[in-house]
Design an enzyme around this catalytic site. Structure first.
Site, PDB file in Angstrom:
ATOM      1  N   HIS A  24       0.848  -1.204   0.000  1.00 16.56           N
ATOM      2  CA  HIS A  24       0.000   0.000   0.000  1.00 16.56           C
ATOM      3  C   HIS A  24       0.881   1.251   0.000  1.00 16.56           C
ATOM      4  O   HIS A  24       1.653   1.464   0.941  1.00 16.56           O
ATOM      5  CB  HIS A  24      -0.877  -0.054   1.253  1.00 16.56           C
ATOM      6  N   HIS A  66      -1.248  10.836  -2.833  1.00 15.61           N
ATOM      7  CA  HIS A  66      -2.521  10.461  -2.230  1.00 15.61           C
ATOM      8  C   HIS A  66      -3.469  11.636  -2.017  1.00 15.61           C
ATOM      9  O   HIS A  66      -4.615  11.624  -2.455  1.00 15.61           O
ATOM     10  CB  HIS A  66      -2.260   9.756  -0.892  1.00 15.61           C
TER      11      HIS A  66
END
Ligand code: G3P
Ligand code: CA
Length: 283
Positions: A24, A66
């Site tokens: 991740h 992100h």
């Protein structure tokens, strides 16, 4: 239309639980997230696939970051969509990273916000889950262009759960070679139908269910959810899992894979679980 189309995905054909371990944002527990070093470290640690987040820069480049702003992860401030790539790449993407809250070992090491193109170039063989973060038809078009240019149809999973369903669906229509997950509304419907034992009525658009372990306080990945998914031939990939206890719970449910911030640690725990449950009790 299947995860088998993710050609040679490490762990992808292994019927054991948690055989797919996904980095991740790379190896974000130990390296600045969404940077080339973080991705390299995750792959080095044996990740089946790396995950990254995509947004659009002011000049139309697919950049790997992100948040909607650069504030949390770099030494700059401002919205990604109002910064050109040239200026984005002047920022220090290792600036704020710290594992002890005191030191910043990656500050001034030259880490930058990469483009999707740079990731494709740096990791030609890697399987990559790309999560679209901006509701932007232009971002979709750019990702498609790059996947096609680099011939990465069989190594790219495009996640569409953070964007409007309509946009996610439009992506699928571009090219049948694209591998996508499901939109949030598609997955919510699957969850609802599986609770009512009616999942056979659900229309499957891909063989991947990329799901959060919880939605707010509501558990998503439950025994009935995983059973229903497997009855429909779906691979369940749960995010984001870093705790040994949660890995054990998912292992016992027979979940196929996890997104984790620490691939090395997760793999060690999964190995221990395999030994503990080697009598086949988990699945
Ligand atoms: O890929 C799933 C996961 O990355 C979604 O959560 O917020 O870390 O992008 P987030
Ligand atoms: Ca993500």
């Amino acid at each position: 239309m299947s995860w088998q189309r993710l050609k040679n995905l490490p762990g992808g054909s292994n019927p054991q639980p948690l055989s797919v371990v996904i980095g991740h944002r790379g190896l974000a527990a130990r390296f600045p997230e969404n940077t080339l070093v973080s991705f390299a470290a995750a792959l080095q640690a044996g990740a089946s696939m790396i995950e990254l987040d995509l947004r659009m820069s002011a000049d139309g480049q697919a950049v790997v970051i992100h948040d909607a702003t650069v504030d949390r992860t770099t030494n700059g401030t401002g919205l990604i969509k109002s910064i050109n790539l040239k200026d984005l790449q002047k920022l220090d993407a290792g600036y704020h990273f710290s594992t002890d809250g005191k030191t910043s070992p990656f500050r001034s090491c030259g880490l930058t916000v990469p483009t999707l193109q740079q990731v494709f170039e740096a990791f030609p063989q890697a399987h990559i889950a790309v999560e679209l973060k901006d509701d932007s038809a232009a971002l979709i078009a750019e990702v498609y262009r790059l996947v096609k240019q680099f011939g990465r149809f069989d190594r790219t999973l495009i996640q569409v759960f953070s964007i409007k369903s309509k946009l996610g669906k439009s992506l699928r229509k571009l090219d049948e070679r694209l591998i996508t997950g499901h939109t949030t509304s598609e997955m919510v419907l699957f969850g609802t139908l599986s609770r009512m034992r009616l999942s056979a009525l659900w229309r499957r658009r891909s063989l991947i269910l990329d799901v959060p372990v919880k939605r707010g306080r509501l558990p998503v990945v439950t025994g009935s959810f995983v059973k229903a998914a497997h009855r429909r031939g779906l691979m369940v990939l749960a995010w984001t899992v870093n705790e040994a206890k949660e890995l054990e719970r998912l292992y016992k449910l027979g979940v196929d894979g996890v997104y984790t911030d620490d691939v090395a640690a997760a793999k060690t725990i999964i190995e221990q679980l395999r030994r503990r449950y080697s009598d086949g009790a988990a699945r």
